[in-house]
Write an enzyme that holds these catalytic residues in place. Structure first.
Site, PDB file in Angstrom:
ATOM      1  N   ARG A   1       0.826  -1.208   0.000  1.00  0.00           N
ATOM      2  CA  ARG A   1       0.000   0.000   0.000  1.00  0.00           C
ATOM      3  C   ARG A   1       0.865   1.266   0.000  1.00  0.00           C
ATOM      4  NH1 ARG A   1      -2.630  -2.956  -2.009  1.00  0.00           N
ATOM      5  NH2 ARG A   1      -4.569  -3.859  -1.329  1.00  0.00           N
TER       6      ARG A   1
ATOM      7  N   SER B   1      16.198  13.826   0.363  1.00  0.00           N
ATOM      8  CA  SER B   1      17.162  12.814   0.770  1.00  0.00           C
ATOM      9  C   SER B   1      16.479  11.698   1.544  1.00  0.00           C
ATOM     10  CB  SER B   1      18.246  13.436   1.648  1.00  0.00           C
ATOM     11  OG  SER B   1      19.117  12.440   2.149  1.00  0.00           O
TER      12      SER B   1
ATOM     13  N   GLU C   1       1.910   1.520  -3.529  1.00  0.00           N
ATOM     14  CA  GLU C   1       0.754   1.966  -4.298  1.00  0.00           C
ATOM     15  C   GLU C   1       0.520   3.468  -4.105  1.00  0.00           C
ATOM     16  OE1 GLU C   1      -3.748   0.360  -4.915  1.00  0.00           O
ATOM     17  OE2 GLU C   1      -3.075   0.603  -2.842  1.00  0.00           O
TER      18      GLU C   1
END
Length: 145
Positions: A87, A113, A90
């Site tokens: 997730r 960074s 995603e």
């Protein structure tokens, strides 16, 4: 001992002892997200941190030695397939291009960074179900040509 083997021993000792990751982080004096990642093999611990973690968890010197080693960072295909981990991938797949545009608009041509970086996780109560709040805090690094 491989870092993955040490991580499995850490997890087992944590569960067996009824400890939270926050308990271990407090014992070694480090942030909880960093500590968890380190004990799962993603960062090296100092000798002092490794000794404190192993003493707290009742683990031996072989585990402490492994925890001090520099890791090969990144996730395995199995970890990336886990629904919780997936997730995050995603969400970055959907929102990554927008975040990139907004970073460039606000800061200029550069990146956030992941080395000079902190991450934190919090629970925020909500009437529709508690919310997970994840904060990435990375130094802006501009591209210099």
């Amino acid at each position: 001992m491989r870092k993955t083997d040490a991580a499995e021993l850490v997890i087992a000792a944590r569960v067996r002892g009824g400890h939270t990751w926050a308990d271990i982080a407090e014992a070694i004096g480090a942030p909880v997200v960093w500590t968890t990642a380190a004990l799962l093999g993603q960062h090296p611990l100092t000798a002092e941190q490794a000794e404190k973690a192993c003493a707290f968890l009742g683990l031996d010197d072989a585990v402490a030695e492994s925890l001090r080693l520099r890791p090969y960072r990144g996730s395995t295909p199995e970890a990336m397939a886990d629904p919780t981990v997936y997730r995050f991938a995603e969400a970055l797949s959907v929102y990554g291009p927008a975040l990139k545009e907004l970073i460039h608009e606000e800061f200029g041509d550069g990146i956030m960074s992941a080395i000079n970086f902190t991450v934190d996780i919090k629970r925020r109560p909500d009437p529709d179900g508690d919310r997970v709040v994840v904060t990435f805090d990375g130094k802006f690094l501009d591209y210099k040509w």
